[in-house]
Design a protein around this motif. Structure first.
Motif, PDB file in Angstrom:
ATOM      1  N   THR A  14       0.692  -5.819 -14.906  1.00 17.74           N
ATOM      2  CA  THR A  14       0.507  -4.867 -13.813  1.00 17.74           C
ATOM      3  C   THR A  14      -0.968  -4.493 -13.752  1.00 17.74           C
ATOM      4  O   THR A  14      -1.538  -4.053 -14.749  1.00 17.74           O
ATOM      5  CB  THR A  14       1.365  -3.606 -14.015  1.00 17.74           C
ATOM      6  OG1 THR A  14       2.734  -4.002 -14.107  1.00 17.74           O
ATOM      7  CG2 THR A  14       1.192  -2.629 -12.868  1.00 17.74           C
ATOM      8  N   VAL A  16      -3.700  -2.063 -12.268  1.00 15.59           N
ATOM      9  CA  VAL A  16      -3.811  -0.712 -11.718  1.00 15.59           C
ATOM     10  C   VAL A  16      -5.227  -0.526 -11.195  1.00 15.59           C
ATOM     11  O   VAL A  16      -6.194  -0.677 -11.950  1.00 15.59           O
ATOM     12  CB  VAL A  16      -3.493   0.350 -12.800  1.00 15.59           C
ATOM     13  CG1 VAL A  16      -3.615   1.744 -12.230  1.00 15.59           C
ATOM     14  CG2 VAL A  16      -2.111   0.111 -13.390  1.00 15.59           C
ATOM     15  N   ASP A  17      -5.366  -0.238  -9.904  1.00 17.15           N
ATOM     16  CA  ASP A  17      -6.683  -0.017  -9.317  1.00 17.15           C
ATOM     17  C   ASP A  17      -7.216   1.320  -9.812  1.00 17.15           C
ATOM     18  O   ASP A  17      -6.539   2.345  -9.718  1.00 17.15           O
ATOM     19  CB  ASP A  17      -6.576  -0.020  -7.793  1.00 17.15           C
ATOM     20  CG  ASP A  17      -7.886  -0.316  -7.103  1.00 17.15           C
ATOM     21  OD1 ASP A  17      -8.868  -0.623  -7.792  1.00 17.15           O
ATOM     22  OD2 ASP A  17      -7.921  -0.245  -5.869  1.00 17.15           O
ATOM     23  N   GLU A  25      -2.720  -0.082  -3.935  1.00 18.20           N
ATOM     24  CA  GLU A  25      -1.491   0.038  -4.713  1.00 18.20           C
ATOM     25  C   GLU A  25      -1.529  -0.929  -5.897  1.00 18.20           C
ATOM     26  O   GLU A  25      -2.207  -1.962  -5.856  1.00 18.20           O
ATOM     27  CB  GLU A  25      -0.276  -0.280  -3.837  1.00 18.20           C
ATOM     28  CG  GLU A  25      -0.055   0.699  -2.706  1.00 18.20           C
ATOM     29  CD  GLU A  25       0.310   2.096  -3.197  1.00 18.20           C
ATOM     30  OE1 GLU A  25       0.977   2.224  -4.243  1.00 18.20           O
ATOM     31  OE2 GLU A  25      -0.085   3.067  -2.524  1.00 18.20           O
ATOM     32  N   ASP A  26      -0.783  -0.604  -6.953  1.00 15.26           N
ATOM     33  CA  ASP A  26      -0.708  -1.468  -8.123  1.00 15.26           C
ATOM     34  C   ASP A  26      -0.176  -2.845  -7.722  1.00 15.26           C
ATOM     35  O   ASP A  26       0.618  -2.966  -6.785  1.00 15.26           O
ATOM     36  CB  ASP A  26       0.228  -0.877  -9.175  1.00 15.26           C
ATOM     37  CG  ASP A  26      -0.285   0.441  -9.744  1.00 15.26           C
ATOM     38  OD1 ASP A  26      -1.431   0.822  -9.435  1.00 15.26           O
ATOM     39  OD2 ASP A  26       0.476   1.072 -10.491  1.00 15.26           O
ATOM     40  N   THR A  28       1.833  -6.184  -9.326  1.00 18.84           N
ATOM     41  CA  THR A  28       2.632  -6.656 -10.448  1.00 18.84           C
ATOM     42  C   THR A  28       2.749  -8.171 -10.371  1.00 18.84           C
ATOM     43  O   THR A  28       3.195  -8.708  -9.361  1.00 18.84           O
ATOM     44  CB  THR A  28       4.037  -6.021 -10.433  1.00 18.84           C
ATOM     45  OG1 THR A  28       3.900  -4.604 -10.469  1.00 18.84           O
ATOM     46  CG2 THR A  28       4.867  -6.486 -11.615  1.00 18.84           C
ATOM     47  N   GLN A  40       3.375  -6.155  -4.433  1.00 20.92           N
ATOM     48  CA  GLN A  40       2.586  -4.951  -4.179  1.00 20.92           C
ATOM     49  C   GLN A  40       3.302  -4.125  -3.116  1.00 20.92           C
ATOM     50  O   GLN A  40       3.788  -4.660  -2.121  1.00 20.92           O
ATOM     51  CB  GLN A  40       1.179  -5.307  -3.709  1.00 20.92           C
ATOM     52  CG  GLN A  40       0.279  -4.095  -3.544  1.00 20.92           C
ATOM     53  CD  GLN A  40      -1.125  -4.486  -3.133  1.00 20.92           C
ATOM     54  OE1 GLN A  40      -1.328  -5.381  -2.323  1.00 20.92           O
ATOM     55  NE2 GLN A  40      -2.101  -3.806  -3.710  1.00 20.92           N
TER      56      GLN A  40
END
Length: 79
Positions: A14, A16-17, A25-26, A28, A40
């Motif tokens: 994952t 994560v920004d 958004e993250d 995966t 996403q």
């Protein structure tokens, strides 16, 4: 920042920004034996967008990240 989890049949990464004014958004990424999926959340529709890549497509993407502009075909060494 990112996380890595090893599930029974897949590895899940994952992304994560980091906090910023234009935070996304993250993402995966799930690696299975025969394919990789990228997911996403689309906050406009509140739905998950999903892309599935074959392992061959993933290898092409990996190669493309280190090449200049152009059209290429990956070759496999069958020795």
């Amino acid at each position: 920042m990112f996380t890595i989890e090893h599930d029974f049949d897949a590895t899940v990464v994952t992304l994560v920004d980091e906090p910023s004014s234009h935070r996304q958004e993250d993402v995966t990424i799930t690696a299975f034996e025969d394919c990789v999926t990228i997911e996403q959340l689309d906050p406009r529709t509140d739905r998950i967008d999903k892309i599935t890549l074959s392992l061959s497509q993933l290898a092409d993407l990996t190669a493309a990240l280190n090449l200049p502009e152009g059209v290429y075909r990956r070759t496999t060494d069958k020795t």
